[in-house]
Write an enzyme that holds these catalytic residues in place. Structure first.
Site, short mmCIF file in Angstrom:
data_model
loop_
_atom_site.label_atom_id
_atom_site.label_comp_id
_atom_site.label_asym_id
_atom_site.label_seq_id
_atom_site.Cartn_x
_atom_site.Cartn_y
_atom_site.Cartn_z
N LYS A 14 0.76 -1.21 0.04
CA LYS A 14 0.01 0.21 -0.09
C LYS A 14 0.90 1.39 0.15
O LYS A 14 0.37 2.29 -0.46
CB LYS A 14 -0.94 0.04 1.10
N ASN B 285 0.62 2.75 20.19
CA ASN B 285 1.34 1.67 19.25
C ASN B 285 2.67 1.26 20.24
O ASN B 285 2.85 2.04 21.32
CB ASN B 285 2.19 2.69 18.24
#
Length: 277
Positions: free
Chosen positions: A66, A152
């Protein structure tokens, strides 16, 4: 000449995109072909160019390409620019490549329309800071949640996303532990942990009983994240099957100018995955 489309990735044989797009074509009476293409990890650009030169009209792009697709596009939609990742190409007659990102729109449609859960004024935790998270942030913020927190393992990556989207809404960022005890209405797993049958390092106390726990991964059985969420008291659980169909519908609309009906295809795909397990 039948218009040809494809999904490109590595690995690709597990992809449900051909099934979904053929169902959309059948439903809407579109004459088109859609195939799955395995590209070598160092062969993405060449594979795309070959498909384009052979008259291909458009492509879906999946893991791990992507970001390369974003770089290859010669035109970008606003949501692709925001995501800095592309999952859909539309090949123009003049050789230009329009890059779009339909992932976030598919996620939002699945939560709001299929699940009936408005995003406005909700507290959202987004886990992960990779390509899947990138695509989700702007479409989520456009629904005006009270807070979008990005967690994260490497907090610097979450903080970079916070800065990138700071002008679009109320965003927090940090390590998972930074949000311990801060309960959320919607918790979205955009990490690839479920692929490894693992769990993001979630602290306890994140889930309200009324919370929606959403795993972007689609699976025939509950993912480790959804099992954990249920044990923590979350009443609403969803995997990425609906998102997969909705983002595919966005791509189909970009290519064909027709928005297919998705509910039937989501049910067909769930049945297909269930019988395959």
């Amino acid at each position: 000449m039948t218009d040809t489309y494809a999904v490109i990735g590595n690995p690709i044989k597990h992809s449900q995109s051909p099934f979904i797009q053929h169902e959309f074509a059948r439903q809407t009476g579109q004459i088109m072909r859609y195939e799955a293409i395995l590209a070598a990890l160092d062969g993405f650009v060449q594979t795309v160019k070959t498909f384009q030169q052979q008259g291909g009209k458009g492509m879906n792009i999946t893991v791990p390409f992507k970001l390369e697709a974003y770089a290859l596009a010669t035109q970008l939609t606003d949501r692709a620019k925001a995501a800095q990742a592309v999952n859909t190409f539309k090949f123009r007659a003049n050789g230009m490549i329009l890059g779009d990102n339909t992932d976030g729109a598919g996620l939002v449609r699945d939560i709001e329309i299929n699940r009936g859960i408005p995003i406005a004024h909700k507290r959202i935790l987004l886990m992960g800071a990779g390509g899947a998270a990138h695509g989700a942030i702007l479409p989520l913020l456009q629904q005006h949640p009270a807070l979008l927190a990005i967690a994260n393992r490497t907090p610097a990556k979450a903080l970079a996303l916070q800065q990138q989207f700071a002008g679009h809404g109320n965003i927090a960022a940090g390590h998972y532990q930074d949000f311990a005890g801060a309960d959320f209405d919607i918790l979205i797993n955009a990490t690839s942990a479920s692929l490894q049958d693992a769990l993001p390092p979630l602290p306890a106390g994140l889930f309200k009983t009324t919370a929606l726990a959403y795993d972007m991964l689609y699976s025939s059985k509950p993912t480790p994240f959804l099992i954990f969420a249920q044990a923590q008291g979350a009443q609403h659980l969803a995997d990425g099957t609906g998102m997969l169909v909705e983002q595919a519908a966005e791509s189909f609309f970009l290519w064909r100018g027709i928005r297919p009906e998705t509910q039937t295809v989501i049910k067909q795909l769930r049945d297909k995955l269930h019988h395959a397990s």
